[in-house]
Design a protein around this motif. Sequence first.
Motif, PDB file in Angstrom:
ATOM      1  N   VAL A 245      36.342  47.588   0.405  1.00 54.54           N
ATOM      2  CA  VAL A 245      36.064  46.703  -0.728  1.00 54.54           C
ATOM      3  C   VAL A 245      36.021  45.285  -0.179  1.00 54.54           C
ATOM      4  N   GLU A 246      34.946  44.581  -0.477  1.00 55.10           N
ATOM      5  CA  GLU A 246      34.787  43.214   0.017  1.00 55.10           C
ATOM      6  C   GLU A 246      35.054  42.232  -1.112  1.00 55.10           C
ATOM      7  N   LEU A 247      35.927  41.275  -0.850  1.00 52.79           N
ATOM      8  CA  LEU A 247      36.285  40.238  -1.817  1.00 52.79           C
ATOM      9  C   LEU A 247      35.819  38.892  -1.282  1.00 52.79           C
ATOM     10  N   ARG A 256      43.581  32.279   0.466  1.00 52.07           N
ATOM     11  CA  ARG A 256      44.829  32.432   1.211  1.00 52.07           C
ATOM     12  C   ARG A 256      45.873  33.204   0.396  1.00 52.07           C
ATOM     13  N   SER A 257      45.924  32.956  -0.896  1.00 56.43           N
ATOM     14  CA  SER A 257      46.877  33.671  -1.752  1.00 56.43           C
ATOM     15  C   SER A 257      46.553  35.157  -1.793  1.00 56.43           C
ATOM     16  N   ALA A 258      45.249  35.491  -1.911  1.00 57.16           N
ATOM     17  CA  ALA A 258      44.836  36.899  -1.950  1.00 57.16           C
ATOM     18  C   ALA A 258      45.160  37.584  -0.630  1.00 57.16           C
ATOM     19  N   ALA A 259      44.889  36.882   0.494  1.00 54.74           N
ATOM     20  CA  ALA A 259      45.169  37.466   1.808  1.00 54.74           C
ATOM     21  C   ALA A 259      46.651  37.755   1.968  1.00 54.74           C
ATOM     22  N   SER A 260      47.480  36.849   1.481  1.00 50.17           N
ATOM     23  CA  SER A 260      48.930  37.045   1.567  1.00 50.17           C
ATOM     24  C   SER A 260      49.387  38.207   0.694  1.00 50.17           C
ATOM     25  N   ARG A 275      38.127  42.020   3.577  1.00 51.80           N
ATOM     26  CA  ARG A 275      37.655  43.408   3.505  1.00 51.80           C
ATOM     27  C   ARG A 275      38.864  44.336   3.520  1.00 51.80           C
ATOM     28  N   VAL A 276      38.978  45.112   2.445  1.00 47.23           N
ATOM     29  CA  VAL A 276      40.110  46.010   2.278  1.00 47.23           C
ATOM     30  C   VAL A 276      39.635  47.435   2.502  1.00 47.23           C
ATOM     31  N   SER A 287      44.452  49.326  -8.481  1.00 48.09           N
ATOM     32  CA  SER A 287      45.621  48.873  -7.729  1.00 48.09           C
ATOM     33  C   SER A 287      45.346  47.542  -7.037  1.00 48.09           C
ATOM     34  N   LEU A 288      44.147  47.418  -6.486  1.00 46.81           N
ATOM     35  CA  LEU A 288      43.768  46.190  -5.799  1.00 46.81           C
ATOM     36  C   LEU A 288      43.756  45.006  -6.770  1.00 46.81           C
ATOM     37  N   ILE A 289      43.158  45.197  -7.920  1.00 49.48           N
ATOM     38  CA  ILE A 289      43.074  44.123  -8.914  1.00 49.48           C
ATOM     39  C   ILE A 289      44.457  43.768  -9.447  1.00 49.48           C
TER      40      ILE A 289
END
Length: 336
Positions: A245-247, A256-260, A275-276, A287-289
Motif C-alpha cells: 500500500v502506497e501512502l 513523519r508522524s505517519a512513518a513513526s 510503502r507498507v 488496520s492501516l487507516i
Amino acid sequence: MNVLQSSPSAAARTADPAILATGLRKSYGDKLVLDGIDLSVSRGSVFSLLGPNGAGKTTAVKILSTLVTADAGEARVGGYDLAADPQAVRAAIGVTGQFSAVDGLITGEENMLLMADLHHLSRREGRRVAAGLLERFDLAAAAKKPAATYSGGMKRRLDIAMTLVGGPRIIFLDEPTTGLDPRSRHTMWGIIRELVAGGVTVFLTTQYLEEADQLADRIAVLHGGRIAAEGTADELKRIVPGGHVELRFTDPAAYRSAASALGEVQRDDEALVLRVPGDGGQRELRSLIDRLDTVSVEADRLTVHTPDLDDVFFALTGSTVPAPSGSPDTLEETSR
C-alpha cells in the motif's frame, strides 16, 4: 518454483474436461520442446497458455489438434483419444493458427464457401452457414471483396469465422491478436467472450499478458518445456511477492508522524511516500487507516499495488515481458 497446479485435479477429471493431457513430450532432434506437460481444460471456458518464444506453446497446440504426434503422453480432446481416434478429434475442433489461413486472391465469401466444401456441407447449407457467420463477424458488407483488401482485424475475424464453419465446440487460437491494433484486439476479445458464452471451449496461446488476464478462466505458464505454474489470474498473482500500500503526503510533518506510527515501512523522504507491505485486503487497509487515525494523520493519496501478470511472467520464466513480433516460437520453428 511455485506451482499452483501442475496436473489435472480429481475434480477436473470427473467433470469430463474438454481437453485432458498427461505427460506430453516432444523433441525436434536433440532439442526437447515439451517435457511431460499435463493440462486440463474445462468445457465452456478459456484456457490460456503463456510462455516466452520457444517455450513450446505452438507445439502443444499442434499436438492437441492432431497436426503433429507427441513422442510420449496421452490426451483426450472432446472426449476422444488423440492417438486412437484422431479423425473424431478433428471433427470436434477448430484451429486458428498464428498465420492467417485466408486466401487473399478470392473474396471473403469464397473463403467461407471453400471451408464449407471442406466440411462436406451441401451447397445450400454452406451458403446459409457462410452468410450467417459473415453477418455475425461484421463482414457481410465486405463479403464480395477480395480478402487481400481487408484490414488486419478483418482478416483475423474472417480467419475465426472460417474456423467456425464446421461448428466446433473446441477452438484452438494460437496468438490470434498478434499484430492487431488495440481496437481490433478488443473486438477480437468480444468475439472470444461470445463464443465461450455459447458453450465453446477456447484454448488460447498469447504473448499479451493483458489478454490472458482479461479472457482466461485459467492460465498456465510454460517455461523450459514444463508447466511452471497454473491457476486463475488472481491465484498466479498471489504467488509473487511485492504487494504493498502506497501512502503519499504533501505535508512533511504528517509524513513523519505517519512513518513513526507505522513502524518499519519503506520510506522515500524526498517524495514523501511510504510503502507498507501487504496484499491490500479490506481488513489490512482498515488496520492501516486506524493506525493513522491514532496520530490524527490522513494521507493525501492511498494506492494499493498488487503484482500483475507481468510480475508473474518475469518471476516464473526469468524473462522480460515478451514483445509480440508475429513470429512463431523460435525454438519450435528452428527445430523442424
